[in-house]
Design an enzyme around this catalytic site. Sequence first.
Site, PDB file in Angstrom:
ATOM      1  N   LYS A  22      25.140  -0.423  -2.074  1.00  0.00           N
ATOM      2  CA  LYS A  22      26.522  -0.150  -2.956  1.00  0.00           C
ATOM      3  C   LYS A  22      26.267   1.131  -3.307  1.00  0.00           C
ATOM      4  CE  LYS A  22      25.979  -0.839  -7.657  1.00  0.00           C
ATOM      5  NZ  LYS A  22      25.978   0.383  -8.461  1.00  0.00           N
ATOM      6  N   ASN A  23      25.095   1.801  -3.856  1.00  0.00           N
ATOM      7  CA  ASN A  23      24.830   3.187  -4.183  1.00  0.00           C
ATOM      8  C   ASN A  23      24.629   4.246  -3.406  1.00  0.00           C
ATOM      9  OD1 ASN A  23      24.796   2.208  -6.842  1.00  0.00           O
ATOM     10  ND2 ASN A  23      22.507   1.977  -7.184  1.00  0.00           N
ATOM     11  N   ARG A  98      31.701   3.961 -13.565  1.00  0.00           N
ATOM     12  CA  ARG A  98      31.416   5.115 -14.309  1.00  0.00           C
ATOM     13  C   ARG A  98      30.761   6.163 -13.016  1.00  0.00           C
ATOM     14  NH1 ARG A  98      27.194   7.680 -14.251  1.00  0.00           N
ATOM     15  NH2 ARG A  98      26.205   9.085 -15.905  1.00  0.00           N
ATOM     16  N   CYS A 122      27.330   2.741 -21.231  1.00  0.00           N
ATOM     17  CA  CYS A 122      27.437   1.351 -20.984  1.00  0.00           C
ATOM     18  C   CYS A 122      26.198   0.511 -21.531  1.00  0.00           C
ATOM     19  CB  CYS A 122      27.553   1.187 -19.265  1.00  0.00           C
ATOM     20  SG  CYS A 122      26.113   1.996 -18.487  1.00  0.00           S
ATOM     21  N   ARG A 127      24.975   7.338 -21.112  1.00  0.00           N
ATOM     22  CA  ARG A 127      25.013   8.075 -19.567  1.00  0.00           C
ATOM     23  C   ARG A 127      25.765   9.298 -19.575  1.00  0.00           C
ATOM     24  NH1 ARG A 127      25.065   3.568 -16.162  1.00  0.00           N
ATOM     25  NH2 ARG A 127      24.702   4.731 -14.368  1.00  0.00           N
ATOM     26  N   ASP A 310      16.548  -0.323 -11.347  1.00  0.00           N
ATOM     27  CA  ASP A 310      17.633  -1.302 -11.247  1.00  0.00           C
ATOM     28  C   ASP A 310      16.859  -2.735 -10.625  1.00  0.00           C
ATOM     29  OD1 ASP A 310      19.805   0.972  -9.510  1.00  0.00           O
ATOM     30  OD2 ASP A 310      19.461   0.718 -11.648  1.00  0.00           O
ATOM     31  N   ARG A 402      30.314  -6.798  -8.963  1.00  0.00           N
ATOM     32  CA  ARG A 402      30.716  -5.213  -8.622  1.00  0.00           C
ATOM     33  C   ARG A 402      29.593  -4.758  -7.585  1.00  0.00           C
ATOM     34  NH1 ARG A 402      30.106  -1.677 -13.786  1.00  0.00           N
ATOM     35  NH2 ARG A 402      29.991  -0.243 -11.723  1.00  0.00           N
TER      36      ARG A 402
END
Length: 423
Positions: A22-23, A98, A122, A127, A310, A402
């Site tokens: 995802k990142n 974000r 968040c 952030r 994470d 997500r």
Amino acid sequence: MSSFVIQGGRRLEGQIRVSGAKNSILPIMAASLLTRGECVIRSTPDLDDVATMVRILTNLGAKIRFGSEGDGGRRYIRITADVLTGYEISAELMGDMRSSIVVMGPLLSRLGKFRVSKPGGCSIGSRPINFHIRGLEMLGARIRDEHGYIDGEAGSLVGRDIHLDFPSVTATENIMMAAVYAEGPTVIRNAAREPEVVDLQNFLNGMGARVAGAGLDTVRITGTKTLHGVEHTVIPDRIETGTYIAAAAITGGDVVLTDTTPEHADAVIAKFREAGVAIETGRDFIRVRPQTALRSTDFKTMPYPGFPTDMQPQAMAMMCFARGTSLITENIFDKRFAHADELLRMGAAIEVGSRLAVVRGSGRLSGARVRATDLRAGAALVLAGLGAQGTTTVEGIGHIERGYENMEGKLRGVGADIERVEG
Ligand code: EPZ
């Protein structure tokens, strides 16, 4: 919001195929704005965040098509941003995700302007994006931050020597993408070293950019005149990998994770082995073998290659099943312990300060109704439910979807009793 209902106590056995990161795909999709050519991105995970980025790029004028290779093959996405019709990201879309701030750099490079709504904090903390703003201003952008919007514009961008106060991942990525057309060299010092930054460098170089050093703490970009389309395969998701290692460990299971890159999860593997998890690795797989007892272990989150923030919620859930006291220090975000309250509802014994959590593992948890507050907290609660005695209902799984592709299907595929319940 939908929920997962989990009957705990089932040992996981079998194979889980890891999805694209995802990142990695989010900044890479944003980077496709830098060229009029077609970008084909393979190993595209089916995530809500990817769908949000599709909406953002489509709203800017990009043409996007999905496909999949062969039967049951990996998905790919074709992005052609030959004509851009806008430069603004709506507050609604920014609110959904974000990390859409990673379009600032590409829009400055391609159009010389952007307008984004200021991303809020968040559930994992405030952030700020001051490192992003300062880096872009150093390259020559004029940035106005007022009335909740951030407007950026730049006639031309000129390469500079930029030192980041902190190795911010998306700030590193934004500056890389803003520098690809800048006049002269740009150096980013104290750059983030995450594998996703390296993946972005490889994508940009595949487009004809000249980026070097990603993965180390100094990234150098030499501006070029034009960039062309590229075909690229996204790296496997190292956080999804770590999450399912923890799931296998908590259930005493025997699970092989395929299509992954073990070295991207080195810190997680090292710490989990210290906690008694039996882990074997190969070129592109990781096998977790059954173990009888997890050991209490201390964790400190750090920028890559340290233990990833994470994975902190997932580690906390796993330490609830280890006997003894584990100290968990969260050095990256200032409010990333919301999952502790939910674990307490399952019988965990956790004391939380602002940066330190003390887990007194008893070796067992009881099922309960709990709520996901963010993507990784939600994943941690699913892990806790897999190991708990009785039924756990995890509410708010929209957060999980997500960033985790088909979590329910992947876990059911290795024997978990997990069911998605609407509403
Ligand atoms: C990226 O977020 C990841 N997201 C995050 O993953 C991850 O937790 C984080 O890096 C840290 O590894 C994406 O890549 C899309 P940072 P990012 O900038 O770039 C402070 C997930 O669950 N900071 O590295 O936003 C910041 O407040 C998500 O997949 C500033 O002060 O994180 C934080 O304390 C969550 N000013 C620290 O730096 C800035 O301008 C690290 O943030 C930027 C950051």
